[in-house]
Design a protein around this motif. Structure first.
Motif, PDB file in Angstrom:
ATOM      1  N   MET A 106     -78.137  -9.548  51.348  1.00 32.55           N
ATOM      2  CA  MET A 106     -77.969  -8.135  50.989  1.00 32.55           C
ATOM      3  C   MET A 106     -76.481  -7.772  50.881  1.00 32.55           C
ATOM      4  O   MET A 106     -76.097  -6.974  50.019  1.00 32.55           O
ATOM      5  CB  MET A 106     -78.697  -7.243  51.988  1.00 32.55           C
ATOM      6  CG  MET A 106     -80.205  -7.373  51.869  1.00 32.55           C
ATOM      7  SD  MET A 106     -81.097  -6.372  53.076  1.00 32.55           S
ATOM      8  CE  MET A 106     -80.700  -4.736  52.486  1.00 32.55           C
ATOM      9  N   ALA A 107     -75.662  -8.365  51.727  1.00 31.78           N
ATOM     10  CA  ALA A 107     -74.217  -8.117  51.651  1.00 31.78           C
ATOM     11  C   ALA A 107     -73.665  -8.630  50.317  1.00 31.78           C
ATOM     12  O   ALA A 107     -72.812  -7.982  49.699  1.00 31.78           O
ATOM     13  CB  ALA A 107     -73.505  -8.776  52.829  1.00 31.78           C
ATOM     14  N   ILE A 108     -74.162  -9.764  49.867  1.00 34.68           N
ATOM     15  CA  ILE A 108     -73.739 -10.299  48.564  1.00 34.68           C
ATOM     16  C   ILE A 108     -74.216  -9.379  47.442  1.00 34.68           C
ATOM     17  O   ILE A 108     -73.480  -9.119  46.490  1.00 34.68           O
ATOM     18  CB  ILE A 108     -74.234 -11.753  48.377  1.00 34.68           C
ATOM     19  CG1 ILE A 108     -73.363 -12.697  49.219  1.00 34.68           C
ATOM     20  CG2 ILE A 108     -74.224 -12.151  46.900  1.00 34.68           C
ATOM     21  CD1 ILE A 108     -73.775 -14.149  49.172  1.00 34.68           C
ATOM     22  N   GLN A 109     -75.435  -8.856  47.572  1.00 34.21           N
ATOM     23  CA  GLN A 109     -75.927  -7.914  46.563  1.00 34.21           C
ATOM     24  C   GLN A 109     -75.001  -6.697  46.477  1.00 34.21           C
ATOM     25  O   GLN A 109     -74.680  -6.231  45.384  1.00 34.21           O
ATOM     26  CB  GLN A 109     -77.350  -7.452  46.898  1.00 34.21           C
ATOM     27  CG  GLN A 109     -78.403  -8.517  46.679  1.00 34.21           C
ATOM     28  CD  GLN A 109     -79.787  -8.053  47.088  1.00 34.21           C
ATOM     29  OE1 GLN A 109     -79.974  -7.459  48.163  1.00 34.21           O
ATOM     30  NE2 GLN A 109     -80.769  -8.315  46.236  1.00 34.21           N
ATOM     31  N   ASP A 110     -74.590  -6.199  47.638  1.00 43.09           N
ATOM     32  CA  ASP A 110     -73.678  -5.045  47.664  1.00 43.09           C
ATOM     33  C   ASP A 110     -72.344  -5.387  47.007  1.00 43.09           C
ATOM     34  O   ASP A 110     -71.782  -4.593  46.259  1.00 43.09           O
ATOM     35  CB  ASP A 110     -73.433  -4.570  49.103  1.00 43.09           C
ATOM     36  CG  ASP A 110     -74.645  -3.884  49.713  1.00 43.09           C
ATOM     37  OD1 ASP A 110     -75.565  -3.498  48.963  1.00 43.09           O
ATOM     38  OD2 ASP A 110     -74.677  -3.737  50.950  1.00 43.09           O
ATOM     39  N   GLU A 111     -71.833  -6.582  47.290  1.00 42.18           N
ATOM     40  CA  GLU A 111     -70.523  -6.978  46.781  1.00 42.18           C
ATOM     41  C   GLU A 111     -70.526  -7.305  45.290  1.00 42.18           C
ATOM     42  O   GLU A 111     -69.588  -6.955  44.563  1.00 42.18           O
ATOM     43  CB  GLU A 111     -70.008  -8.189  47.571  1.00 42.18           C
ATOM     44  CG  GLU A 111     -68.614  -8.634  47.180  1.00 42.18           C
ATOM     45  CD  GLU A 111     -68.101  -9.826  47.976  1.00 42.18           C
ATOM     46  OE1 GLU A 111     -67.121 -10.448  47.516  1.00 42.18           O
ATOM     47  OE2 GLU A 111     -68.665 -10.156  49.046  1.00 42.18           O
ATOM     48  N   PHE A 112     -71.581  -7.980  44.810  1.00 45.03           N
ATOM     49  CA  PHE A 112     -71.607  -8.486  43.432  1.00 45.03           C
ATOM     50  C   PHE A 112     -72.578  -7.743  42.513  1.00 45.03           C
ATOM     51  O   PHE A 112     -72.648  -8.059  41.328  1.00 45.03           O
ATOM     52  CB  PHE A 112     -71.965  -9.980  43.424  1.00 45.03           C
ATOM     53  CG  PHE A 112     -70.882 -10.857  43.999  1.00 45.03           C
ATOM     54  CD1 PHE A 112     -69.909 -11.419  43.168  1.00 45.03           C
ATOM     55  CD2 PHE A 112     -70.817 -11.101  45.366  1.00 45.03           C
ATOM     56  CE1 PHE A 112     -68.909 -12.221  43.707  1.00 45.03           C
ATOM     57  CE2 PHE A 112     -69.817 -11.895  45.913  1.00 45.03           C
ATOM     58  CZ  PHE A 112     -68.856 -12.453  45.078  1.00 45.03           C
ATOM     59  N   GLY A 113     -73.341  -6.814  43.053  1.00 47.56           N
ATOM     60  CA  GLY A 113     -74.344  -6.112  42.253  1.00 47.56           C
ATOM     61  C   GLY A 113     -75.707  -6.756  42.329  1.00 47.56           C
ATOM     62  O   GLY A 113     -76.730  -6.088  42.278  1.00 47.56           O
ATOM     63  N   SER A 114     -75.733  -8.070  42.465  1.00 51.47           N
ATOM     64  CA  SER A 114     -76.979  -8.816  42.668  1.00 51.47           C
ATOM     65  C   SER A 114     -76.628 -10.201  43.187  1.00 51.47           C
ATOM     66  O   SER A 114     -75.507 -10.681  42.981  1.00 51.47           O
ATOM     67  CB  SER A 114     -77.794  -8.930  41.374  1.00 51.47           C
ATOM     68  OG  SER A 114     -77.173  -9.818  40.462  1.00 51.47           O
ATOM     69  N   SER A 116     -78.107 -12.769  42.074  1.00 58.13           N
ATOM     70  CA  SER A 116     -78.118 -13.538  40.828  1.00 58.13           C
ATOM     71  C   SER A 116     -76.719 -13.589  40.210  1.00 58.13           C
ATOM     72  O   SER A 116     -76.253 -14.664  39.812  1.00 58.13           O
ATOM     73  CB  SER A 116     -79.111 -12.920  39.844  1.00 58.13           C
ATOM     74  OG  SER A 116     -79.082 -13.588  38.609  1.00 58.13           O
ATOM     75  N   ASP A 117     -76.048 -12.443  40.135  1.00 55.24           N
ATOM     76  CA  ASP A 117     -74.700 -12.428  39.565  1.00 55.24           C
ATOM     77  C   ASP A 117     -73.754 -13.309  40.376  1.00 55.24           C
ATOM     78  O   ASP A 117     -72.896 -13.994  39.814  1.00 55.24           O
ATOM     79  CB  ASP A 117     -74.148 -10.998  39.505  1.00 55.24           C
ATOM     80  CG  ASP A 117     -74.750 -10.194  38.363  1.00 55.24           C
ATOM     81  OD1 ASP A 117     -75.367 -10.791  37.456  1.00 55.24           O
ATOM     82  OD2 ASP A 117     -74.595  -8.962  38.385  1.00 55.24           O
ATOM     83  N   TYR A 118     -73.922 -13.278  41.694  1.00 61.19           N
ATOM     84  CA  TYR A 118     -73.092 -14.119  42.562  1.00 61.19           C
ATOM     85  C   TYR A 118     -73.340 -15.606  42.266  1.00 61.19           C
ATOM     86  O   TYR A 118     -72.405 -16.356  41.966  1.00 61.19           O
ATOM     87  CB  TYR A 118     -73.399 -13.811  44.026  1.00 61.19           C
ATOM     88  CG  TYR A 118     -72.868 -14.829  45.003  1.00 61.19           C
ATOM     89  CD1 TYR A 118     -71.509 -14.883  45.319  1.00 61.19           C
ATOM     90  CD2 TYR A 118     -73.734 -15.737  45.618  1.00 61.19           C
ATOM     91  CE1 TYR A 118     -71.015 -15.827  46.222  1.00 61.19           C
ATOM     92  CE2 TYR A 118     -73.247 -16.673  46.519  1.00 61.19           C
ATOM     93  CZ  TYR A 118     -71.898 -16.720  46.815  1.00 61.19           C
ATOM     94  OH  TYR A 118     -71.420 -17.659  47.700  1.00 61.19           O
ATOM     95  N   MET A 119     -74.603 -16.036  42.343  1.00 63.98           N
ATOM     96  CA  MET A 119     -74.921 -17.459  42.151  1.00 63.98           C
ATOM     97  C   MET A 119     -74.562 -17.937  40.749  1.00 63.98           C
ATOM     98  O   MET A 119     -73.907 -18.958  40.578  1.00 63.98           O
ATOM     99  CB  MET A 119     -76.408 -17.724  42.413  1.00 63.98           C
ATOM    100  CG  MET A 119     -76.807 -17.742  43.872  1.00 63.98           C
ATOM    101  SD  MET A 119     -76.051 -19.070  44.825  1.00 63.98           S
ATOM    102  CE  MET A 119     -77.007 -20.485  44.300  1.00 63.98           C
TER     103      MET A 119
END
Length: 188
Positions: A106-114, A116-119
């Motif tokens: 969830m922290a990655i979702q907050d940082e990157f928007g999703s 998926s966008d991070y990975m």
């Protein structure tokens, strides 16, 4: 009629064949499915994938349909419930890691928007990597890319996501297509 060739690792088990034909190596951009595979791949550490695949519904039930917000909110009571659930692998470290990883997801979702966008941000041009694979022996257990993703995720606090598990996650979610070149599922 021509014989249909599949990657040898799936054998003839109908569950394995279905997973091979319908999911493995197909690009996934949906965060809920990416989270599902994060849970399942972490649970698989040290075990065979078919062991986890046969318990997939058990994991779905135990982990709130792979709803990341619900899993992130799990309490010690939920940990105890999971440790008594015969539908999953009852390993305390893996259970704790799944809950911890949900919070980090969830922290990655907050940082990157999703997530998926991070990975997919690690993939060249955010596109799947289609490897030339003549034999199962050509398939690596890890790559420099899985090393980099795993290293970043470990730095963020993720557990049970070393480079080999990361590479398996990449294969499962289609960031990498490692189907044999003559497999019926090979595209590209």
């Amino acid at each position: 009629m021509t014989e249909q060739i599949r990657c040898g690792w799936c054998g003839t088990d109908p569950l394995y064949v279905k997973y091979h034909d319908e999911e493995w190596g197909k690009p996934v951009y949906d965060d809920q499915i990416l989270f599902e595979f994060l849970i399942l791949e972490g649970a698989q550490a040290g075990l065979s994938w078919i062991t986890i695949l046969k318990r997939r519904d058990g994991y779905r039930n135990a982990f709130a349909g792979f709803d990341v917000a619900k899993v992130a909110a799990f309490t010690e009571a939920d940990e105890d419930r999971l440790m008594n659930d015969p539908g999953i692998i009852r390993n305390k470290l893996k259970v704790k890691a799944a809950i911890n990883n949900a919070k980090l997801f969830m922290a990655i979702q907050d940082e990157f928007g999703s997530f998926s966008d991070y990975m997919w941000g690690f993939a060249p041009n955010k596109k799947p990597i289609v490897n030339k694979v003549r034999t199962l022996g050509d398939v690596p257990a890890r790559t420099e890319l899985s090393d980099a993703i795993s290293k970043d995720m470990k730095k963020r606090g993720f557990k049970f996501f070393g480079t080999t598990i990361c590479y398996a996650h990449m294969q499962a979610t289609g960031m990498v297509n490692d189907h044999l070149d003559n497999c019926i599922c090979k595209q590209g």
